[in-house]
Design a protein around this motif. Structure first.
Motif, PDB file in Angstrom:
ATOM      1  N   LYS A  93       0.903  -1.252   0.030  1.00 52.84           N
ATOM      2  CA  LYS A  93      -0.075   0.028   0.024  1.00 52.84           C
ATOM      3  C   LYS A  93       0.817   1.332  -0.015  1.00 52.84           C
ATOM      4  O   LYS A  93       2.089   1.297   0.564  1.00 52.84           O
ATOM      5  N   LEU A  94       0.469   2.346  -0.489  1.00 52.96           N
ATOM      6  CA  LEU A  94       1.109   3.740  -0.748  1.00 52.96           C
ATOM      7  C   LEU A  94       1.418   4.225   0.948  1.00 52.96           C
ATOM      8  O   LEU A  94       2.401   4.825   0.888  1.00 52.96           O
ATOM      9  N   THR A  95       0.517   3.785   1.641  1.00 53.56           N
ATOM     10  CA  THR A  95       1.055   4.331   3.149  1.00 53.56           C
ATOM     11  C   THR A  95       1.797   3.271   3.950  1.00 53.56           C
ATOM     12  O   THR A  95       2.128   3.639   5.105  1.00 53.56           O
ATOM     13  N   ASP A  96       2.258   2.305   3.352  1.00 54.23           N
ATOM     14  CA  ASP A  96       3.216   1.454   3.961  1.00 54.23           C
ATOM     15  C   ASP A  96       4.432   2.080   4.635  1.00 54.23           C
ATOM     16  O   ASP A  96       5.026   2.937   3.913  1.00 54.23           O
ATOM     17  N   GLN A  97       5.016   1.758   5.726  1.00 53.01           N
ATOM     18  CA  GLN A  97       6.003   2.671   6.219  1.00 53.01           C
ATOM     19  C   GLN A  97       7.290   1.763   6.066  1.00 53.01           C
ATOM     20  O   GLN A  97       7.597   0.558   6.280  1.00 53.01           O
ATOM     21  N   ILE A  98       8.552   2.464   5.522  1.00 49.08           N
ATOM     22  CA  ILE A  98       9.540   1.986   5.032  1.00 49.08           C
ATOM     23  C   ILE A  98      10.898   2.726   5.897  1.00 49.08           C
ATOM     24  O   ILE A  98      10.946   3.729   5.865  1.00 49.08           O
ATOM     25  N   THR A  99      11.390   1.866   6.161  1.00 51.28           N
ATOM     26  CA  THR A  99      12.652   2.160   7.366  1.00 51.28           C
ATOM     27  C   THR A  99      13.890   1.989   6.412  1.00 51.28           C
ATOM     28  O   THR A  99      14.380   1.046   5.920  1.00 51.28           O
ATOM     29  N   ILE A 100      14.558   3.080   6.432  1.00 52.61           N
ATOM     30  CA  ILE A 100      15.951   3.143   5.526  1.00 52.61           C
ATOM     31  C   ILE A 100      17.016   2.393   6.174  1.00 52.61           C
ATOM     32  O   ILE A 100      17.422   2.489   7.279  1.00 52.61           O
ATOM     33  N   SER A 101      17.601   1.641   5.145  1.00 57.39           N
ATOM     34  CA  SER A 101      18.770   0.586   5.764  1.00 57.39           C
ATOM     35  C   SER A 101      20.143   1.483   5.534  1.00 57.39           C
ATOM     36  O   SER A 101      20.189   2.594   4.858  1.00 57.39           O
ATOM     37  N   ARG A 102      21.144   0.746   6.264  1.00 60.06           N
ATOM     38  CA  ARG A 102      22.528   1.483   6.109  1.00 60.06           C
ATOM     39  C   ARG A 102      22.974   1.620   4.748  1.00 60.06           C
ATOM     40  O   ARG A 102      23.593   2.571   4.163  1.00 60.06           O
ATOM     41  N   GLN A 103      22.666   0.304   4.051  1.00 61.05           N
ATOM     42  CA  GLN A 103      23.199   0.243   2.584  1.00 61.05           C
ATOM     43  C   GLN A 103      22.581   1.335   1.758  1.00 61.05           C
ATOM     44  O   GLN A 103      23.071   1.941   0.667  1.00 61.05           O
ATOM     45  N   ALA A 104      21.103   1.464   1.846  1.00 66.34           N
ATOM     46  CA  ALA A 104      20.516   2.588   1.047  1.00 66.34           C
ATOM     47  C   ALA A 104      21.031   3.850   1.392  1.00 66.34           C
ATOM     48  O   ALA A 104      20.983   4.738   0.540  1.00 66.34           O
ATOM     49  N   PHE A 120       9.965   6.553   6.056  1.00 66.92           N
ATOM     50  CA  PHE A 120       8.892   7.300   5.112  1.00 66.92           C
ATOM     51  C   PHE A 120       8.100   6.370   4.586  1.00 66.92           C
ATOM     52  O   PHE A 120       8.135   4.974   4.305  1.00 66.92           O
ATOM     53  N   THR A 121       6.978   6.664   3.796  1.00 63.83           N
ATOM     54  CA  THR A 121       5.709   5.957   3.310  1.00 63.83           C
ATOM     55  C   THR A 121       6.380   5.636   1.943  1.00 63.83           C
ATOM     56  O   THR A 121       7.242   6.207   1.126  1.00 63.83           O
ATOM     57  N   LEU A 122       5.801   4.498   1.526  1.00 66.53           N
ATOM     58  CA  LEU A 122       5.995   4.064   0.002  1.00 66.53           C
ATOM     59  C   LEU A 122       5.802   5.082  -0.831  1.00 66.53           C
ATOM     60  O   LEU A 122       6.730   5.595  -1.798  1.00 66.53           O
ATOM     61  N   GLU A 123       4.689   6.136  -0.867  1.00 67.95           N
ATOM     62  CA  GLU A 123       4.323   7.000  -1.740  1.00 67.95           C
ATOM     63  C   GLU A 123       5.465   7.960  -1.648  1.00 67.95           C
ATOM     64  O   GLU A 123       6.046   8.569  -2.761  1.00 67.95           O
ATOM     65  N   GLU A 124       5.807   8.543  -0.579  1.00 66.09           N
ATOM     66  CA  GLU A 124       7.075   9.473  -0.626  1.00 66.09           C
ATOM     67  C   GLU A 124       8.176   9.205  -1.007  1.00 66.09           C
ATOM     68  O   GLU A 124       8.807   9.972  -1.861  1.00 66.09           O
ATOM     69  N   VAL A 129      11.915   8.800  -5.873  1.00 64.96           N
ATOM     70  CA  VAL A 129      12.479   7.987  -7.032  1.00 64.96           C
ATOM     71  C   VAL A 129      12.229   8.654  -8.678  1.00 64.96           C
ATOM     72  O   VAL A 129      13.024   8.782  -9.439  1.00 64.96           O
ATOM     73  N   LEU A 130      11.050   9.083  -8.749  1.00 69.49           N
ATOM     74  CA  LEU A 130      10.557   9.395  -9.797  1.00 69.49           C
ATOM     75  C   LEU A 130      10.572  11.053 -10.245  1.00 69.49           C
ATOM     76  O   LEU A 130      10.401  11.718 -11.458  1.00 69.49           O
ATOM     77  N   VAL A 131      10.673  11.776  -9.175  1.00 67.65           N
ATOM     78  CA  VAL A 131      10.738  13.083  -9.219  1.00 67.65           C
ATOM     79  C   VAL A 131      12.366  13.781  -9.162  1.00 67.65           C
ATOM     80  O   VAL A 131      12.946  14.342  -9.973  1.00 67.65           O
ATOM     81  N   ALA A 132      12.842  13.301  -8.247  1.00 71.49           N
ATOM     82  CA  ALA A 132      14.329  13.560  -7.819  1.00 71.49           C
ATOM     83  C   ALA A 132      15.334  12.621  -8.215  1.00 71.49           C
ATOM     84  O   ALA A 132      16.644  12.609  -8.363  1.00 71.49           O
ATOM     85  N   SER A 133      14.775  11.508  -8.971  1.00 71.09           N
ATOM     86  CA  SER A 133      15.648  10.560  -9.342  1.00 71.09           C
ATOM     87  C   SER A 133      16.514   9.753  -8.235  1.00 71.09           C
ATOM     88  O   SER A 133      17.824   9.593  -8.540  1.00 71.09           O
ATOM     89  N   GLY A 134      16.171   9.738  -7.123  1.00 70.50           N
ATOM     90  CA  GLY A 134      16.987   9.406  -5.903  1.00 70.50           C
ATOM     91  C   GLY A 134      17.242   7.867  -5.900  1.00 70.50           C
ATOM     92  O   GLY A 134      16.488   6.990  -6.007  1.00 70.50           O
ATOM     93  N   ASN A 135      18.678   7.608  -6.148  1.00 72.34           N
ATOM     94  CA  ASN A 135      19.211   6.291  -6.035  1.00 72.34           C
ATOM     95  C   ASN A 135      19.062   5.554  -4.643  1.00 72.34           C
ATOM     96  O   ASN A 135      18.637   4.488  -4.357  1.00 72.34           O
ATOM     97  N   ASP A 136      19.041   6.296  -3.810  1.00 70.84           N
ATOM     98  CA  ASP A 136      18.873   6.158  -2.371  1.00 70.84           C
ATOM     99  C   ASP A 136      17.416   5.612  -2.100  1.00 70.84           C
ATOM    100  O   ASP A 136      17.242   4.481  -1.421  1.00 70.84           O
ATOM    101  N   ALA A 137      16.470   6.281  -2.735  1.00 69.30           N
ATOM    102  CA  ALA A 137      15.166   6.000  -2.512  1.00 69.30           C
ATOM    103  C   ALA A 137      14.637   4.933  -3.257  1.00 69.30           C
ATOM    104  O   ALA A 137      14.036   3.926  -3.009  1.00 69.30           O
ATOM    105  N   ALA A 138      15.154   4.628  -4.436  1.00 68.81           N
ATOM    106  CA  ALA A 138      15.048   3.518  -5.158  1.00 68.81           C
ATOM    107  C   ALA A 138      15.442   2.133  -4.571  1.00 68.81           C
ATOM    108  O   ALA A 138      14.862   1.035  -4.503  1.00 68.81           O
ATOM    109  N   PHE A 139      16.865   2.339  -3.922  1.00 66.93           N
ATOM    110  CA  PHE A 139      17.236   1.053  -3.413  1.00 66.93           C
ATOM    111  C   PHE A 139      16.555   0.621  -2.113  1.00 66.93           C
ATOM    112  O   PHE A 139      15.998  -0.377  -1.722  1.00 66.93           O
ATOM    113  N   SER A 140      15.805   1.847  -1.461  1.00 63.41           N
ATOM    114  CA  SER A 140      15.050   1.578  -0.211  1.00 63.41           C
ATOM    115  C   SER A 140      13.891   0.653  -0.526  1.00 63.41           C
ATOM    116  O   SER A 140      13.189  -0.382  -0.086  1.00 63.41           O
ATOM    117  N   VAL A 141      13.150   1.226  -1.709  1.00 61.22           N
ATOM    118  CA  VAL A 141      12.131   0.664  -2.120  1.00 61.22           C
ATOM    119  C   VAL A 141      12.213  -0.751  -2.599  1.00 61.22           C
ATOM    120  O   VAL A 141      11.122  -1.814  -2.557  1.00 61.22           O
TER     121      VAL A 141
END
Length: 396
Positions: A93-104, A120-124, A129-141
């Protein structure tokens, strides 16, 4: 005397050399005229490109459309495809909470500077990922939806195969250049157009990629979309850019004008400006040349009867089960033909929506579409007495 002869010979050779230089055309101009320094150094606007109409997948123009090329950050659209599919199935779900890992948190390149332990939420993160092209965000997702980045790459390649992206092999979830000796992500213009066409069926992805500016981390960080073509053309409403040195400047863009939606992919441009100007030119060209022609509308009646020997009614005229539109040059709007294929009779009762036959749509003698012809109503079987009367020629 010897000096005089040598001087004459020297002048003769010099004169011929000058004449040859003046009369010999330089290379690169078909008309033989000399090419300027600017022309001789001019690079092509891209290595490959494609223009596709979105609803039908018709290719309107292209060059080297199957050439394999590194997509750079455009690869993040593959991650978006996997996320969109999981959202549709209800796995996440878009509201899922994702905890950032050390590797990310240690990812380089374009990033939103995620810190280990942040949530952060999955939607955030998808916006990152798609606006800022964040590699760290892509890895976390990727870690969240598949357990690891490696497992997510496997899902990405599985998705690519399901879309018949035959020239694609992805090795990352973000599109960063590989470490020395490692293979890189590879895809093609045609494959990326197929991907974009698929993503258009997920409104959220188009919404995310159309965001120009978005705040992140409570407004302490502002994300700006790298797709500057959205500022150049109001019709452009997504999708994604990508760049690293070997890949050049890549872009998957989509735009809609009226009922016509186009997808343009350009790969391997020498500069972002050259890429954007080229894609803009292609969009304007095909918007001006093509129109989306409504050939068949849902519910259109078919002027041909099917006999019902057992039905309460003697016959039925079918209707189109769906609509069909096709991109055509303005000058060829009348080049369509519709061939109706129906059986002479159908036994028993007929239900509303039951398929009776089909309509084949051709454009310039090529079949381009097919629409089912269905019954517009329920037609029960005739009663015993009615059937007897019909056999005797006494009933209707």
């Amino acid at each position: 005397m010897k000096r005089l002869v040598l001087a004459v010979l020297f002048l003769f050779v010099l004169s011929n050399a000058v004449h040859a230089r003046q009369t010999t055309p330089k290379k690169g101009r078909p008309d033989g005229r000399a090419q300027s320094a600017m022309e001789s150094e001019k690079e092509p606007p891209c290595q490959s490109f494609i223009v596709m109409e979105a609803s039908t997948g018709k290719i309107l123009e292209g060059q080297n459309i199957d050439t394999k090329w590194p997509p750079a950050s455009v690869a993040k659209l593959m991650l978006a495809a996997v996320v969109a599919e999981k959202l549709k199935r209800g796995d996440i779900k878009l509201t899922d909470q994702i905890t950032i890992s050390r590797q990310a948190s240690k990812m380089g390149g374009s990033q939103v500077f995620l810190k280990e332990g942040e949530v952060f939420t999955l939607e955030e993160l998808m916006k990152a990922v798609l606006v800022a092209s964040g590699n760290d965000a892509a890895f976390s997702v990727a870690e969240y939806i598949a357990g690891s980045a490696e497992a997510c790459v496997a899902l990405i390649n599985e998705k690519a195969r399901s879309l018949e992206m035959l020239n694609s092999e992805f090795r990352s979830v973000h599109g960063l250049p590989p470490s020395e000796g490692d293979p890189e992500d590879l895809t093609s213009c045609k494959d990326l157009a197929l991907l974009a066409r698929s993503l258009l069926s997920y409104p959220k992805v188009l919404e995310w990629t159309s965001i120009r500016t978005e705040s992140f981390r409570g407004g302490s960080f502002i994300m700006n979309n790298h797709n500057k073509l959205m500022h150049r053309m109001s019709d452009v409403d997504g999708m994604k850019t990508g760049y690293y040195r070997k890949a050049g400047f890549n872009l998957v863009a989509t735009a809609k004008r009226g009922d016509l939606r186009l997808i343009v992919v350009a790969m391997g441009s020498p500069t972002a400006r050259a890429r954007d100007i080229f894609v803009e030119e292609k969009l304007k060209k095909h918007f001006s040349q093509y129109t989306m022609m409504s050939v068949v509308k849902k519910g259109d009646p078919v002027d041909k009867e099917v006999l019902l020997p057992d039905g309460k009614l003697r016959s039925v005229k079918g209707v189109a089960a769906g609509s069909f539109s096709y991109p055509v040059p303005h000058a060829k709007k009348n080049a369509f033909k519709k061939e109706v294929n129906l059986p002479e009779t159908i036994a028993g009762k007929v239900k509303a929506g039951q398929k009776l036959g089909e309509m084949i749509v051709t454009f310039e003698q090529e079949a381009v579409g097919k629409v089912d012809i269905v019954s517009p109503e329920d037609i029960p079987e005739a009663g015993f007495i009615t059937k007897i009367f019909r056999k005797l020629g006494l009933g209707t």
